[in-house]
Enzyme design. Structure first.
Site, PDB file in Angstrom:
ATOM      1  N   HIS A 110       0.855  -1.195   0.000  1.00 27.91           N
ATOM      2  CA  HIS A 110       0.000   0.000   0.000  1.00 27.91           C
ATOM      3  C   HIS A 110       0.889   1.242   0.000  1.00 27.91           C
ATOM      4  CE1 HIS A 110      -3.235   2.681   0.391  1.00 27.91           C
ATOM      5  NE2 HIS A 110      -3.956   2.079   1.317  1.00 27.91           N
ATOM      6  N   HIS A 115      -2.523   7.083  -0.948  1.00 36.71           N
ATOM      7  CA  HIS A 115      -3.491   7.750  -0.080  1.00 36.71           C
ATOM      8  C   HIS A 115      -2.897   8.431   1.146  1.00 36.71           C
ATOM      9  CE1 HIS A 115      -6.383   4.477  -1.806  1.00 36.71           C
ATOM     10  NE2 HIS A 115      -5.960   5.333  -2.732  1.00 36.71           N
ATOM     11  N   TYR A 133      -0.510   7.254   3.226  1.00 34.33           N
ATOM     12  CA  TYR A 133       0.001   6.388   4.288  1.00 34.33           C
ATOM     13  C   TYR A 133       1.527   6.321   4.215  1.00 34.33           C
ATOM     14  CZ  TYR A 133      -4.920   5.335   4.862  1.00 34.33           C
ATOM     15  OH  TYR A 133      -6.273   5.452   5.071  1.00 34.33           O
TER      16      TYR A 133
END
Length: 371
Positions: free
Chosen positions: A176, A179, A181
């Site tokens: 990931h 976004h 993070y």
């Protein structure tokens, strides 16, 4: 659009995909969506059934909700699943087995939320949030910058999670990097002010991700797929950009390709929006053109309203004509479906069988249970 053209376009969603190290029955991906139904970080039998239902109904590849690497500040909610520890991994092995029995493939999304975590958040209230420069998404200093030793430990934690995914029967991993993070905080100039090798220009700011990818590749070998999810936008900052031009995007992507990314999952809120002026290509289209790698598009697919982080989010089924035309044209390779699949676990089967009039509406009330 004629019915014949429409039928052919739907067929494009269900064509098999095969590359050097990834084989999927069709082009439908279940997008990762945080559900938070794993008490003390351990996914339950309900989680396995939730994913299996989608596989049984025609989803080719499932990307799990974000799963936390082994770091005390990785998450901020005790019901978000861990991807470490004997109990959590045993239950994840059961999830993978259930999806395989349902006819699908599954990869875990490996996650660290970085400085989106608040001080005092559970399950480890004593653990301070971390980020490349200690800055949150608004530029406020929260903690001290990570040391290089701390960075090395984080890289090792991602690699261990990758090794565990391969060991317990998953079909690949997704990192990931979107976004706002942790990985994305290294990418973004507003949160990465470092002056060492983990900072600098956009290409240099990929160094943290590059070392994670390289460590994961070493842990899993050459044939285990590594997917990287990235985005221009950040949580609550939808106009944010890593790359303003195709040339900048190319410089960003090149080190990630060299490190070993097999597939790029290109997160946008509206798949139909051009990424740069002068071309209709979206982010997934540009990424495929610039890298030659398979890409996944995502963003309001099958619904008439884009994702909003605020409450009151609801949407109705919408035409797939636009995304199917782009898929047929080879702009990207996979179509990730999020809220539409959350609302209706039979979504893929209904699309395949021409039962679009039976598709269910999405509403945030659906978030209260694993349907």
């Amino acid at each position: 659009m004629s019915s014949a053209k429409s039928e052919a376009s739907v067929e494009a969603l269900f064509k098999p995909f095969k590359s050097k190290n990834l084989e999927v029955a069709n082009r439908i991906v279940m997008a990762p969506m945080t559900r938070g139904f794993s008490p003390n970080g351990v996914p339950t039998e309900d989680v396995a059934a939730y994913y299996r239902r989608r596989a049984e109904n025609g989803v080719g590849l499932i990307v799990t909700e974000g799963t936390l690497i082994n770091h005390p500040a990785a998450g901020g909610n005790p019901n978000i699943p861990n991807f470490h520890g004997e109990a959590a991994l045993q239950h994840w092995a059961n999830v993978a087995k259930a999806v395989h029995e349902g006819g699908g493939k599954i990869i875990p999304q490996l996650w660290h939320i970085g400085l989106t975590r608040k001080i005092g958040d559970l399950p480890n209230p004593e653990a301070l949030p971390i980020g490349p420069s200690g800055l949150n998404l608004t530029g406020e200093k929260i903690t001290e910058p990570l040391t290089e030793n701390e960075i090395a430990d984080l890289i090792s934690a991602f690699a261990q999670a990758a090794a565990d995914a391969a060991r317990i029967g998953f079909d690949g991993i997704e990192l990931h990097g979107a976004h706002g993070y942790l990985i994305d905080q290294f990418f973004w100039d507003k949160t990465n002010k470092r002056t060492d090798r983990y900072g600098g220009d956009l290409a240099s700011r990929t160094r943290f991700a590059v070392e994670i990818i390289e460590a994961c590749r070493k842990a899993v070998g050459p044939d285990f797929p590594i997917v990287l999810r990235f985005s221009q936008w950040k949580a609550g900052q939808y106009e944010a950009k890593l790359a303003e031009t195709p040339e900048q995007l190319s410089s960003f992507l090149a080190p990630l390709v060299d490190a070993g990314v097999d597939v790029f999952h290109c997160s946008t809120r509206r798949y139909w929006e051009p990424e740069f002026a002068g071309s209709e290509l979206n982010l997934a289209g540009w990424t495929k053109q610039l890298t030659g790698k398979p890409t996944i598009t995502v963003g309001s697919i099958g619904l008439d309203n884009e994702f909003r982080s605020s409450t009151g989010d609801s949407a109705h089924p919408a035409s797939l004509a636009g995304v199917l035309e782009r898929l047929e044209n080879g702009e990207f390779d996979f179509v990730a479906v999020g809220r539409a699949l959350l609302a209706d676990y039979e979504w893929a089967a209904k699309v395949r069988d021409g039962r679009s009039d039976e598709l269910r509406n999405y509403d945030t009330a659906l978030l209260s249970a694993l349907n």
